[in-house]
Scaffold this active site. Structure first.
Site, PDB file in Angstrom:
ATOM      1  N   LYS A   1      42.470  91.914  89.387  1.00 32.30           N
ATOM      2  CA  LYS A   1      42.253  91.036  90.529  1.00 32.30           C
ATOM      3  C   LYS A   1      42.048  91.795  91.836  1.00 32.30           C
ATOM      4  O   LYS A   1      40.981  92.338  92.078  1.00 32.30           O
ATOM      5  CB  LYS A   1      43.383  90.002  90.616  1.00 32.30           C
ATOM      6  CG  LYS A   1      43.447  89.122  89.353  1.00 32.30           C
ATOM      7  CD  LYS A   1      44.383  87.970  89.497  1.00 32.30           C
ATOM      8  CE  LYS A   1      44.536  87.190  88.197  1.00 32.30           C
ATOM      9  NZ  LYS A   1      43.384  86.418  87.772  1.00 32.30           N
TER      10      LYS A   1
ATOM     11  N   ASP B   1      53.434  93.942  84.422  1.00 34.06           N
ATOM     12  CA  ASP B   1      52.088  93.376  84.526  1.00 34.06           C
ATOM     13  C   ASP B   1      51.915  92.872  85.951  1.00 34.06           C
ATOM     14  O   ASP B   1      52.391  91.797  86.314  1.00 34.06           O
ATOM     15  CB  ASP B   1      51.922  92.246  83.515  1.00 34.06           C
ATOM     16  CG  ASP B   1      50.536  91.608  83.565  1.00 34.06           C
ATOM     17  OD1 ASP B   1      49.787  91.890  84.518  1.00 34.06           O
ATOM     18  OD2 ASP B   1      50.214  90.819  82.670  1.00 34.06           O
TER      19      ASP B   1
ATOM     20  N   TYR C   1      51.904  85.155  80.508  1.00 30.47           N
ATOM     21  CA  TYR C   1      50.506  85.372  80.114  1.00 30.47           C
ATOM     22  C   TYR C   1      50.097  86.789  80.465  1.00 30.47           C
ATOM     23  O   TYR C   1      50.268  87.234  81.602  1.00 30.47           O
ATOM     24  CB  TYR C   1      49.590  84.374  80.815  1.00 30.47           C
ATOM     25  CG  TYR C   1      48.133  84.533  80.437  1.00 30.47           C
ATOM     26  CD1 TYR C   1      47.688  84.176  79.168  1.00 30.47           C
ATOM     27  CD2 TYR C   1      47.213  85.041  81.343  1.00 30.47           C
ATOM     28  CE1 TYR C   1      46.351  84.313  78.805  1.00 30.47           C
ATOM     29  CE2 TYR C   1      45.871  85.178  80.993  1.00 30.47           C
ATOM     30  CZ  TYR C   1      45.449  84.827  79.723  1.00 30.47           C
ATOM     31  OH  TYR C   1      44.135  84.971  79.371  1.00 30.47           O
TER      32      TYR C   1
END
Length: 448
Positions: free
Chosen positions: A264, A235, A143
């Site tokens: 995050k 990522d 994802y």
């Protein structure tokens, strides 16, 4: 356990928001999610006053927990009181950029954006602009945010949109391959190498049950992309500043990508994303280059202050020792519990991340003495090696319904809040305690 207020709030939300939520994963909790009123250290308190040990931590951003240390809180309040935003640069943007450049091996320059999705969108665009190529290789099931280039399923021969609203013509430029499959990756490069702009991967599949790379896999990707003139993009939206400390997962694996995406933790709990990498590539972003990228809220002063103070606090205190120590303790103890009560299941994670994957098959209970003790590391000599998940498909084939429909509710009933499905990570924060770990382990014993 009373949940009248959450039920009433969800009923109201269904009338004004699709599915009653603003992010799809929140609706995975059935029959409805509980609504949080406030956070406290390693806990959340819901709208009905129920208190839970929180291992979700906002899906990862809250390295320090819900109760921010005084210097972090003071910096946030100071920036907020000075005015919401300005539409012009601020010094704290430079401060945070300099901090990241000093600590992350791959980052010579960085561009801040507003979410992990925005970071991966921009990284893909930059890779295409830099190489003049169209195709992006991704890991099946990985994802990388809610974006057209990566919401793709199938395989490299038959890619297809995984969401309505994405044209098939978009999906044709994305080539999904299984994680940890060197042969499949070689085949894709043999067929499409001249038009592959980048390989985009998480260092650890962290949105699909936590799957570690097999030994040498990232080195293989580094060599293959360099050989074909493609970029390697890590990522690190989830792993960044959580795995490998301030150097991120790339420092732990010893592999330096061309580009890295962040989110995050780098924003200290506020909306954030970033793209970092080699200066010659990052300079491709406008205004220094011809790859357009802009954002009204990019480099927001409150977010930049929260991120900088969070990372500085982590650097100057025992944050990583604390969270990684609790994480290792959780995984070690869960390994023992699983071996006794559910020997087919797999404990995964590293540093301050952990998960139990409900794998359907495993070695015999009496042959587990030499297994990985603090989370699966894809070690060939481990008795679980032939059974532990190697890619996203393996995780998907686990008992995902049992995890969500039975196990999650049993843990909630014991005041333990776990991620909403089998696939999302669970995170340790600086606000968690030994007592939180003990209570959680007892809950696992009961729920399994």
């Amino acid at each position: 356990m009373n949940d009248d207020n959450s039920r009433e709030l969800y009923d109201r939300a269904l009338s004004v928001m699709p599915g009653g939520v603003n992010s799809a994963v929140r609706a995975a909790i059935e029959p409805y999610p509980f609504f949080v009123q406030k956070g406290d250290a390693g806990h959340v308190i819901d709208a009905d006053g129920n208190r839970y040990i929180d291992w979700v931590m906002g899906l990862g951003p809250l390295l320090l927990g819900h109760s921010l240390p005084e210097p972090v809180q003071a910096a946030i309040q100071q920036k907020a009181s000075a005015g919401p935003m300005y539409g012009t640069p601020t010094e704290v943007e430079v401060d945070l950029a300099e901090f990241v450049v000093r600590h992350v091996p791959s980052v010579e320059k960085i561009r801040f954006v507003n979410s992990g999705t925005e970071a991966t969108v921009s990284a893909v665009r930059l890779a295409r602009g830099h190489t003049g190529r169209n195709k992006i290789v991704v890991m099946q099931g990985g994802y990388h945010g809610a974006q057209e280039s990566t919401l793709v399923e199938g395989d490299a021969d038959n890619p297809a949109p995984s969401s309505a609203g994405i044209p098939q013509s978009f999906a044709e430029h994305t080539l999904p391959v299984p994680f940890n499959d060197e042969d499949a990756m070689r085949e894709v490069f043999e067929e499409h190498g001249d038009d592959i702009a980048a390989v985009l991967t998480e260092p650890i599949l962290a949105n699909y049950g936590i799957v570690h790379p097999e030994d040498g896999y990232h080195e293989f990707l580094r060599e293959l992309t360099a050989e074909h003139g493609s970029l390697l993009i890590f990522d690190e939206v989830i792993t960044g500043f959580r795995v490998g400390g301030l150097g991120c997962a790339q420092s732990e694996f010893g592999v330096t990508p061309d580009l890295t995406t962040f989110g995050k933790v780098i924003g200290g709990g506020f909306p954030v994303g970033a793209i970092g990498g080699r200066a010659e590539i990052i300079d491709g972003f406008a205004p220094s280059g011809d790859v357009f990228q802009a954002g009204t809220f990019s480099g927001h002063p409150v977010t930049m202050a929260a991120g900088l103070e969070t990372l500085q606090f982590a650097a100057e205190n025992d944050v990583y020792d604390h969270v990684n120590g609790l994480g290792e303790r959780l995984r070690n103890s869960l390994t023992e519990i699983v071996a006794d009560q559910a020997p087919s299941y797999t404990v995964t994670g590293t540093d301050s991340m952990f998960k139990v994957i409900f794998t359907r098959e495993g070695p015999g209970k009496d042959s587990l003495e030499e297994q990985c003790t603090a989370g699966c590391r894809q070690r060939p000599t481990c008795p679980r090696y032939d059974y532990c998940p190697k890619n996203a498909a393996d995780v998907k084939n686990a008992e995902t319904d049992r995890w969500r429909r039975v196990f999650w509710g049993q843990m909630k009933a014991q005041d333990v809040f776990l991620s909403q499905n089998q696939f999302e990570c669970q995170f340790v924060s600086y606000g968690h305690t030994d007592e939180d770990v003990e209570q959680t382990l007892e809950a696992y014993k009961h729920a399994l």
